[in-house]
Scaffold this active site. Sequence first.
Site, PDB file in Angstrom:
ATOM      1  N   CYS A  33       0.809  -1.229   0.000  1.00 54.35           N
ATOM      2  CA  CYS A  33       0.000   0.000   0.000  1.00 54.35           C
ATOM      3  C   CYS A  33       0.838   1.274   0.000  1.00 54.35           C
ATOM      4  CB  CYS A  33      -0.956  -0.020   1.193  1.00 54.35           C
ATOM      5  SG  CYS A  33      -2.038  -1.463   1.155  1.00 54.35           S
TER       6      CYS A  33
ATOM      7  N   HIS B 266      -2.285   7.636   7.081  1.00 54.29           N
ATOM      8  CA  HIS B 266      -2.589   6.359   6.434  1.00 54.29           C
ATOM      9  C   HIS B 266      -3.930   5.842   6.960  1.00 54.29           C
ATOM     10  CE1 HIS B 266      -1.851   2.705   4.257  1.00 54.29           C
ATOM     11  NE2 HIS B 266      -1.971   1.972   5.342  1.00 54.29           N
TER      12      HIS B 266
ATOM     13  N   GLU C  28      -0.208   4.889  14.538  1.00 53.53           N
ATOM     14  CA  GLU C  28       0.207   6.062  13.768  1.00 53.53           C
ATOM     15  C   GLU C  28       0.092   7.370  14.552  1.00 53.53           C
ATOM     16  OE1 GLU C  28      -0.485   8.115   9.361  1.00 53.53           O
ATOM     17  OE2 GLU C  28      -1.815   6.500  10.031  1.00 53.53           O
TER      18      GLU C  28
ATOM     19  N   LYS D 128      -9.290   8.157   3.685  1.00 55.70           N
ATOM     20  CA  LYS D 128      -9.805   6.803   3.433  1.00 55.70           C
ATOM     21  C   LYS D 128     -11.212   6.623   3.995  1.00 55.70           C
ATOM     22  CE  LYS D 128      -5.460   4.174   3.240  1.00 55.70           C
ATOM     23  NZ  LYS D 128      -4.514   5.253   3.588  1.00 55.70           N
TER      24      LYS D 128
ATOM     25  N   HIS E 216      -9.724   2.273   0.935  1.00 54.62           N
ATOM     26  CA  HIS E 216      -8.295   1.968   0.831  1.00 54.62           C
ATOM     27  C   HIS E 216      -8.000   1.451  -0.577  1.00 54.62           C
ATOM     28  CE1 HIS E 216      -4.323   0.992   1.674  1.00 54.62           C
ATOM     29  NE2 HIS E 216      -4.431   0.222   2.727  1.00 54.62           N
TER      30      HIS E 216
ATOM     31  N   PHE F  88       1.692  -3.748   3.877  1.00 58.17           N
ATOM     32  CA  PHE F  88       2.031  -5.074   4.385  1.00 58.17           C
ATOM     33  C   PHE F  88       3.513  -5.356   4.104  1.00 58.17           C
ATOM     34  CE2 PHE F  88      -2.404  -7.314   4.180  1.00 58.17           C
ATOM     35  CZ  PHE F  88      -2.833  -6.505   5.213  1.00 58.17           C
TER      36      PHE F  88
END
Length: 416
Positions: free
Chosen positions: A166, A306, A317, A338, A343, A403
């Site tokens: 991502c 994110h 985060e 998002k 996403h 990931f």
Amino acid sequence: MKLKRVVITGLGALTPIGNTYKEYWANLLKGVSGAAPITLFDASNFKTQFACEIKNFDPLDHFDRKEARKMDRTGQLGIVAAREAIKHSGILDAKNLDKTRIGVIWGSGIGGLNTFETEISNFATGNGTPRFNPFFIPKMIADITPGLVSMEFGLMGPNYTTVSACASSSNAIIDAFNLIRLGKADAIVTGGSEAAITATGVGGFNALHALSTRNDDPATASRPFDKGRDGFVMGEGAGTMILEEYEHALERGATIYGEIAGGGMSADAHHMTAPHPEGLGVYHVMKNTLEDAGIDPTEVDHINMHATSTPLGDIAEPKAIIDFFGDHAKNIQINATKSMHGHLLGATGLVEAIAAVGAIYNSIVPPTINLHEKDEAVPDLDYTFNTAKEKNIRYAMSNTFGFGGHNACVLFKKYQ
């Protein structure tokens, strides 16, 4: 050597909440949700039956039938967004343009998943005779989109795709930025595209327990920082920026929407899919970015996080932001777009970077929607909940993580 300045001269977007940059930006400010029941395949037997799909997109509005059949959806989306950004920038109208110094650098985390799924399914359910579409491989590979863009416009500069889950299209921006400021290119079409709303895409993320299963209310399912969040909402789409060397842009009289000040990368070195619980990778990627830009943390006014609406990530985060920025963290206008567009996996960095540039250029920060009850475990910051806020922004940061523990961060600057 003295590094060159890199500016943004064109924008293009094809997203679940807008099929052009202007439509996308307008719906961000309105707080529109792009989530709805899945139409791209029959999801009735899946744990998650909704996603953020692009609305009213017909490939035949953009390609002839023969051409469309040679491309996976991820390539189709990417080319349409690239066309808009290139037209928006006007770069191809410049006199004495050297196309050998204009590149295309793309980001995609998965590539042609629908093509792969279709071809393997057809083979598995056939009579064993290996009959594959002759375009199976070029449709599937993640690097085909920048190649197709270069062929359409005759761009002969650096050309490749970055793959870091991502974080892919944020890495693409950073690579493009570095090549231009080092004098290796005059301009680069940098973008990201993803089209993973397929049976294998949704099924695979369901198996990881990564997706929201709020099938009774899709529009509110992507709810970063909310106590009731239960996973991310998958989206699809594409975004493109035209990055250009400053003097090159000035010489042709280009409109400049912002400047790239720095970029940073790091790794969590922790877990295949979960973020570092203390946000150490996030801390270091922000530190690396500001050191690259040579600015003080107190100069950052906005962060597009994110923030995927997952239980762990939405805590790690903001913790890292507080650890890094200290007392200044409370002065930063933070948001999580998002919550609206979902996403977009490998395309998400570029689409969110466009939102960050829009915030700088228009002096307004889009909201984070769908807050019902804030999770007490989420640190207190100004998350721009539910309503856009006007703010003069000097520097805006865009965070993306993937990931494998891949972290990328891009810092944008108001053009002066």
